[in-house]
Scaffold this active site. Structure first.
Site, PDB file in Angstrom:
ATOM      1  N   ASP A  57       0.878  -1.163   0.000  1.00  0.00           N
ATOM      2  CA  ASP A  57       0.000   0.000   0.000  1.00  0.00           C
ATOM      3  C   ASP A  57       0.924   1.225   0.000  1.00  0.00           C
ATOM      4  O   ASP A  57       2.107   1.122   0.356  1.00  0.00           O
ATOM      5  CB  ASP A  57      -0.878  -0.035   1.259  1.00  0.00           C
ATOM      6  CG  ASP A  57      -1.665   1.240   1.440  1.00  0.00           C
ATOM      7  OD1 ASP A  57      -2.318   1.666   0.473  1.00  0.00           O
ATOM      8  OD2 ASP A  57      -1.610   1.829   2.552  1.00  0.00           O
ATOM      9  N   ASP A  67      -0.127   5.127   0.856  1.00  0.00           N
ATOM     10  CA  ASP A  67      -0.379   6.121   1.909  1.00  0.00           C
ATOM     11  C   ASP A  67      -0.360   5.457   3.292  1.00  0.00           C
ATOM     12  O   ASP A  67      -1.192   4.601   3.580  1.00  0.00           O
ATOM     13  CB  ASP A  67      -1.765   6.767   1.705  1.00  0.00           C
ATOM     14  CG  ASP A  67      -1.873   7.524   0.387  1.00  0.00           C
ATOM     15  OD1 ASP A  67      -0.937   8.242   0.032  1.00  0.00           O
ATOM     16  OD2 ASP A  67      -2.922   7.388  -0.287  1.00  0.00           O
TER      17      ASP A  67
END
Ligand code: BG6
Ligand code: MG
Length: 215
Positions: free
Chosen positions: A9, A11
């Site tokens: 991922d 953020d």
């Protein structure tokens, strides 16, 4: 079994843009008088821009907003967010993340991004990772955001690696669910780790090195 690929991922895992998402949404929520705090913010992790707005509007008391007004609010949030992103530079790639990525590169494991964000290319470029990953699946190439598994399945497909040989790294509960629904193992950080959402719940991303060598 040895993992063939790690799907990160973006953020809140690779960089702290999750804080900028919070600040931009907080400004928009304040403007319309909707309640917004860090607990509500945790529900926005991994979730698309428009779905994030829908969550914020759960607490909004006021005249019904048209689709056009909702789009305007989402655009307003994004332009505030983009102003905050302008200040990002290679030094915003945290040192423990840089070191972990470099050491993982040395193991020959493939690495990809699996993010719901449409700003992914801009962020990767800003922090000096524009060419680092073997594949990038992001908000620009999916129709359903996390907890739907689409973004991770797409990243695995781009790499040509079977889902069961991929390890997902996530800070969002919705992202951990997406990884599991994709048939992948999940290593969590931050909020998702606090919820025990992963097969591994890490304090620091450097623990990944042990995870990929222990399995
Ligand atoms: C995810 C974030 O990575 O991207 C979410 O965790 C965000 O909070 C989503 O809403 C969409 O981001 P963007 O940059 O396309 O608005
Ligand atoms: Mg995240």
């Amino acid at each position: 079994m040895q993992f063939e690929a790690i799907l990160f991922d973006l953020d809140g895992v690779i960089c702290y843009t999750d804080e900028y998402h919070y600040q931009a949404w907080k400004a928009v929520a304040d403007e319309i008088g909707a309640p917004f705090d860090r607990t509500i913010n945790n529900r926005l992790r991994g979730v698309s821009r428009m779905e994030s707005l829908a969550i914020i509007l759960e607490g909004y008391i006021g005249p019904e907003l048209s689709e056009e007004e909702r789009l305007r609010l989402a655009e307003r949030k994004n332009s505030l967010y983009r102003v905050l992103l302008q200040q990002m530079q290679p030094s915003d790639l945290p040192e423990n993340v840089r070191e972990t990525l470099q050491r993982l590169r040395g193991t020959g494991i493939r690495m990809a991004i699996g993010s719901s964000s449409k700003n992914t290319p801009f962020i990767l470029e800003s922090i000096g990772l524009g060419d680092f990953f073997d594949a990038v699946a992001d908000g620009n190439c999916i129709t359903r955001s996390k907890p739907d598994p689409e973004v991770f399945l797409k990243a695995a497909e781009m790499l040509g690696v079977p889902a069961e040989n991929c390890l997902v790294v996530e800070d969002a509960v919705s992202g951990a669910e997406a990884g599991h629904r994709a048939g992948m193992k999940v290593a969590c950080l931050g909020d998702a780790a606090a919820h025990g959402a992963g097969d591994w719940n890490m304090k620091d991303i450097q623990e990944l090195l042990e995870i990929v060598t222990e399995v």
